[in-house]
Motif scaffolding. Sequence first.
Motif, short mmCIF file in Angstrom:
data_model
loop_
_atom_site.label_atom_id
_atom_site.label_comp_id
_atom_site.label_asym_id
_atom_site.label_seq_id
_atom_site.Cartn_x
_atom_site.Cartn_y
_atom_site.Cartn_z
N ASP A 6 0.86 -1.19 0.00
CA ASP A 6 0.00 0.00 0.00
C ASP A 6 0.90 1.24 0.00
O ASP A 6 1.16 1.82 1.05
N THR A 26 -1.47 -1.18 -4.14
CA THR A 26 -2.60 -0.23 -4.09
C THR A 26 -2.03 1.16 -3.86
O THR A 26 -1.06 1.34 -3.11
N ASN A 28 -3.42 5.50 -3.57
CA ASN A 28 -4.56 6.42 -3.49
C ASN A 28 -4.00 7.82 -3.69
O ASN A 28 -2.76 8.00 -3.70
N LYS A 83 -9.67 2.22 -9.11
CA LYS A 83 -10.25 2.35 -7.77
C LYS A 83 -11.33 3.42 -7.81
O LYS A 83 -11.10 4.55 -8.25
N PHE A 129 -11.72 -0.28 5.14
CA PHE A 129 -10.61 0.47 5.76
C PHE A 129 -10.54 0.16 7.25
O PHE A 129 -11.10 0.90 8.07
N ARG A 132 -9.09 2.86 9.83
CA ARG A 132 -9.93 4.05 10.04
C ARG A 132 -11.18 3.71 10.86
O ARG A 132 -11.71 4.56 11.58
N ALA A 163 -7.81 -3.04 3.73
CA ALA A 163 -7.01 -1.82 3.54
C ALA A 163 -6.94 -1.03 4.84
O ALA A 163 -7.59 -1.38 5.83
N SER A 164 -6.11 0.02 4.81
CA SER A 164 -5.90 0.84 6.01
C SER A 164 -5.31 -0.02 7.14
O SER A 164 -5.70 0.10 8.30
N ARG A 166 -2.67 -1.12 9.77
CA ARG A 166 -1.77 -0.28 10.56
C ARG A 166 -0.67 -1.05 11.28
O ARG A 166 0.31 -0.47 11.72
N THR A 183 -3.69 -5.25 1.89
CA THR A 183 -2.73 -4.31 1.33
C THR A 183 -2.04 -3.62 2.49
O THR A 183 -2.67 -3.09 3.39
C1 E4P Z 1 -5.62 1.51 0.14
O1 E4P Z 1 -6.24 0.98 -0.71
C2 E4P Z 1 -6.21 2.56 1.03
O2 E4P Z 1 -6.42 3.74 0.31
C3 E4P Z 1 -5.29 2.77 2.20
O3 E4P Z 1 -5.01 1.51 2.76
C4 E4P Z 1 -5.83 3.73 3.24
O4 E4P Z 1 -4.97 3.69 4.36
P1 E4P Z 1 -5.00 4.81 5.53
O5 E4P Z 1 -6.30 4.70 6.24
O6 E4P Z 1 -3.83 4.44 6.40
O7 E4P Z 1 -4.84 6.14 4.85
#
Ligand code: E4P
Length: 215
Positions: A6, A26, A28, A83, A129, A132, A163-164, A166, A183
């Motif tokens: 990512d 991925t 963004n 995306k 996500f 988040r 995604a997202s 951590r 990712t």
């Molecule tokens: C990937 O596809 C997402 O856009 C990404 O994992 C978002 O991650 P974040 O919440 O750390 O910005």
Amino acid sequence: MKIFIDTADIEEIRDAAAMGVIDGVTTNPSLVAKTGRPFKDVLVDICEVVDGPISAEVIATDYEGIVNEARKLSAMHENIVVKVPLIAEGLKAVRTLSDEGIRVNVTLCFSATQGLLAAKAGATYISPFVGRVDDISGSGMELVEQLVTVYQNYGLSTQVLVASVRHPVHVVQASLIGADVATIPHKVIHQLLKHPLTDIGLERFLADAKKIPTG
Ligand code: E4P
């Protein structure tokens, strides 16, 4: 579980790809902005390094704009996955693009109902996500469990792309649930391989190797 990286940072992608653990990438708009480079240049470089799905996000938020941008991105390279944000106009675009054979990663998913609609519209990937959700005291992994269950219940082929991410525990949990893809940021990929006992063990082996008489 497939592992995507990512990031839009080409050096991070090269590093992880060289370890042989990367199935895709991925990006963004925030990640691309961090590089300080034009979007197209970044995509061209990534396509040269990784032979797998590479998510590139549209900026438009209206149906026509999303579809036009998506077609252009998709035409750049066979590995580009477009995306699209999880909004009503986005879902209309997903149906059109999917019917044209263009693969779509539906992003910014925060509920199972959103994920169900994205799958019905023809999404190739859904991106919950998790970080988040955790940030606002929810459970990102509960969302992943719900999506995996809903898709299994109805034989929906949309892949759950966590995604997202951590930290390493997100990766362990995603793989135990049976998510299709995670990712993962470059830093977390390195955290996945680190273990203090590996480092201590290696240090001891190397020290002992010096004591072995040379024949
Ligand atoms: C990937 O596809 C997402 O856009 C990404 O994992 C978002 O991650 P974040 O919440 O750390 O910005």
